[in-house]
Design a protein around this motif. Structure first.
Motif, PDB file in Angstrom:
ATOM      1  N   ALA A 136      59.512  11.969  72.552  1.00 21.76           N
ATOM      2  CA  ALA A 136      59.152  11.126  72.837  1.00 21.76           C
ATOM      3  C   ALA A 136      60.409   9.958  73.565  1.00 21.76           C
ATOM      4  CB  ALA A 136      58.326  10.663  71.321  1.00 21.76           C
ATOM      5  N   GLY A 137      59.584   9.555  74.878  1.00 22.62           N
ATOM      6  CA  GLY A 137      59.823   8.803  75.818  1.00 22.62           C
ATOM      7  C   GLY A 137      61.012   9.780  76.473  1.00 22.62           C
ATOM      8  N   VAL A 138      60.464  11.011  76.591  1.00 27.36           N
ATOM      9  CA  VAL A 138      61.856  12.141  77.983  1.00 27.36           C
ATOM     10  C   VAL A 138      63.278  12.125  77.520  1.00 27.36           C
ATOM     11  CG1 VAL A 138      61.288  13.119  79.371  1.00 27.36           C
ATOM     12  CG2 VAL A 138      59.500  11.404  79.292  1.00 27.36           C
ATOM     13  N   HIS A 142      58.566  11.834  83.159  1.00 27.80           N
ATOM     14  CA  HIS A 142      58.127  10.340  82.264  1.00 27.80           C
ATOM     15  C   HIS A 142      56.352   9.664  82.618  1.00 27.80           C
ATOM     16  CE1 HIS A 142      62.555   8.626  81.096  1.00 27.80           C
ATOM     17  NE2 HIS A 142      62.199   9.718  81.261  1.00 27.80           N
ATOM     18  N   HIS A 143      56.909   9.050  81.821  1.00 26.76           N
ATOM     19  CA  HIS A 143      54.850   8.639  81.894  1.00 26.76           C
ATOM     20  C   HIS A 143      54.748   6.587  81.654  1.00 26.76           C
ATOM     21  CE1 HIS A 143      52.882   8.062  77.955  1.00 26.76           C
ATOM     22  NE2 HIS A 143      54.303   9.335  77.882  1.00 26.76           N
ATOM     23  N   MET A 144      53.801   6.138  82.117  1.00 34.14           N
ATOM     24  CA  MET A 144      53.687   4.629  82.076  1.00 34.14           C
ATOM     25  C   MET A 144      52.778   4.473  80.526  1.00 34.14           C
ATOM     26  SD  MET A 144      54.708   2.761  85.023  1.00 34.14           S
ATOM     27  CE  MET A 144      54.002   1.668  85.469  1.00 34.14           C
ATOM     28  N   ASP A 145      52.863   3.175  80.022  1.00 30.05           N
ATOM     29  CA  ASP A 145      52.535   3.542  78.622  1.00 30.05           C
ATOM     30  C   ASP A 145      52.647   3.938  77.644  1.00 30.05           C
ATOM     31  OD1 ASP A 145      51.078   1.880  77.424  1.00 30.05           O
ATOM     32  OD2 ASP A 145      49.207   3.038  77.689  1.00 30.05           O
ATOM     33  N   CYS A 146      54.583   4.136  77.607  1.00 28.76           N
ATOM     34  CA  CYS A 146      54.634   5.497  77.638  1.00 28.76           C
ATOM     35  C   CYS A 146      55.371   4.408  75.651  1.00 28.76           C
ATOM     36  CB  CYS A 146      55.899   5.862  77.567  1.00 28.76           C
ATOM     37  SG  CYS A 146      56.930   7.292  76.445  1.00 28.76           S
ATOM     38  N   GLY A 147      54.383   5.425  74.931  1.00 19.37           N
ATOM     39  CA  GLY A 147      55.123   4.614  72.905  1.00 19.37           C
ATOM     40  C   GLY A 147      56.340   3.633  73.217  1.00 19.37           C
ATOM     41  N   ALA A 148      57.166   5.648  74.024  1.00 18.87           N
ATOM     42  CA  ALA A 148      58.843   4.966  72.589  1.00 18.87           C
ATOM     43  C   ALA A 148      59.042   3.866  73.369  1.00 18.87           C
ATOM     44  CB  ALA A 148      59.539   6.780  73.209  1.00 18.87           C
ATOM     45  N   THR A 181      59.071  16.695  78.931  1.00 17.02           N
ATOM     46  CA  THR A 181      57.990  15.799  78.862  1.00 17.02           C
ATOM     47  C   THR A 181      58.073  15.249  77.028  1.00 17.02           C
ATOM     48  OG1 THR A 181      56.489  17.031  77.900  1.00 17.02           O
ATOM     49  CG2 THR A 181      56.923  17.236  80.135  1.00 17.02           C
ATOM     50  N   CYS A 182      57.287  13.913  77.808  1.00 21.58           N
ATOM     51  CA  CYS A 182      57.132  13.412  76.310  1.00 21.58           C
ATOM     52  C   CYS A 182      55.971  13.913  75.389  1.00 21.58           C
ATOM     53  CB  CYS A 182      56.720  11.914  76.631  1.00 21.58           C
ATOM     54  SG  CYS A 182      56.682  10.818  75.448  1.00 21.58           S
ATOM     55  N   MET A 183      56.326  13.746  73.831  1.00 21.60           N
ATOM     56  CA  MET A 183      55.073  14.309  72.887  1.00 21.60           C
ATOM     57  C   MET A 183      54.464  13.895  73.655  1.00 21.60           C
ATOM     58  SD  MET A 183      57.102  11.988  70.326  1.00 21.60           S
ATOM     59  CE  MET A 183      55.635  13.037  68.840  1.00 21.60           C
ATOM     60  N   ASP A 184      53.353  13.277  74.008  1.00 29.99           N
ATOM     61  CA  ASP A 184      52.414  12.379  73.887  1.00 29.99           C
ATOM     62  C   ASP A 184      51.113  13.721  74.335  1.00 29.99           C
ATOM     63  OD1 ASP A 184      50.128  10.505  74.297  1.00 29.99           O
ATOM     64  OD2 ASP A 184      50.954   9.348  75.394  1.00 29.99           O
ATOM     65  N   PHE A 185      50.793  13.559  73.461  1.00 29.41           N
ATOM     66  CA  PHE A 185      49.714  14.318  73.465  1.00 29.41           C
ATOM     67  C   PHE A 185      48.694  14.512  74.950  1.00 29.41           C
ATOM     68  CE2 PHE A 185      47.312  10.997  71.476  1.00 29.41           C
ATOM     69  CZ  PHE A 185      46.194  11.534  71.601  1.00 29.41           C
TER      70      PHE A 185
HETATM   71 ZN   LIG Z   1      55.538   8.900  75.832  1.00 32.38          ZN
END
Ligand SMILES: [Zn+2]
Length: 142
Positions: A40-42, A77-83, A11-15
């Motif tokens: 981050a960014g998977v 993965h996810h949309m609006d990913c900071g990476a 997964t992404c690290m995004d909390f």
């Molecule tokens: Zn992300």
């Protein structure tokens, strides 16, 4: 002593996503059945052929397979990913989704080159606002 599990999950690290990802995995019958890696960014780095990312990700799968006999890899993965620079890095949501799907497919291909028997599942998550509440939707990509 055997302590096996079914899958490794990236997964992404995004909390913002963790508790919903956990609920989603439980809904798939994976409660206490997965090893977990957050980056981050998977698989962005893997898809872009970054040597360090590739080594790191493939190594985690190898360890998980060796220690816990996993047979599945989940890439979330996810949309609006900071990476990836968030939504604003793309001209449209369609373009963003297309990039995410391409990277997921590339990552799956690279993983299967090294682990041909591993079942790789691609998932794209997005935050949806409903009734002024944010909810996470998960789309299983074929
Ligand atoms: Zn992300």
């Amino acid at each position: 002593m055997s302590h096996n599990c079914q899958a490794i999950v990236f997964t992404c690290m995004d909390f913002r996503f963790h508790s919903d990802i956990r609920d989603f995995l439980v809904s798939l019958g994976l409660k206490d059945e997965y090893d977990l890696v957050s980056l981050a960014g998977v698989t962005k780095g893997l898809a872009e052929d970054d040597a360090l990312s590739k080594e790191l990700i493939l190594k985690q799968i190898e360890i998980s397979k060796k220690l816990h006999s996993i047979s599945e890899v989940y890439l979330i993965h996810h949309m609006d990913c900071g990476a990836y620079g968030g939504h604003q890095a793309f001209d449209s949501l369609e373009e963003e989704k297309s990039k995410q799907l391409t990277d997921l497919s590339t990552a799956k291909k690279i993983i299967n080159e090294k682990f041909p028997a591993m079942e790789v599942k691609k998932i794209l998550a997005r935050v949806e606002s409903r009734d002024e509440k944010n909810e996470i939707d998960f789309e299983l990509i074929n």
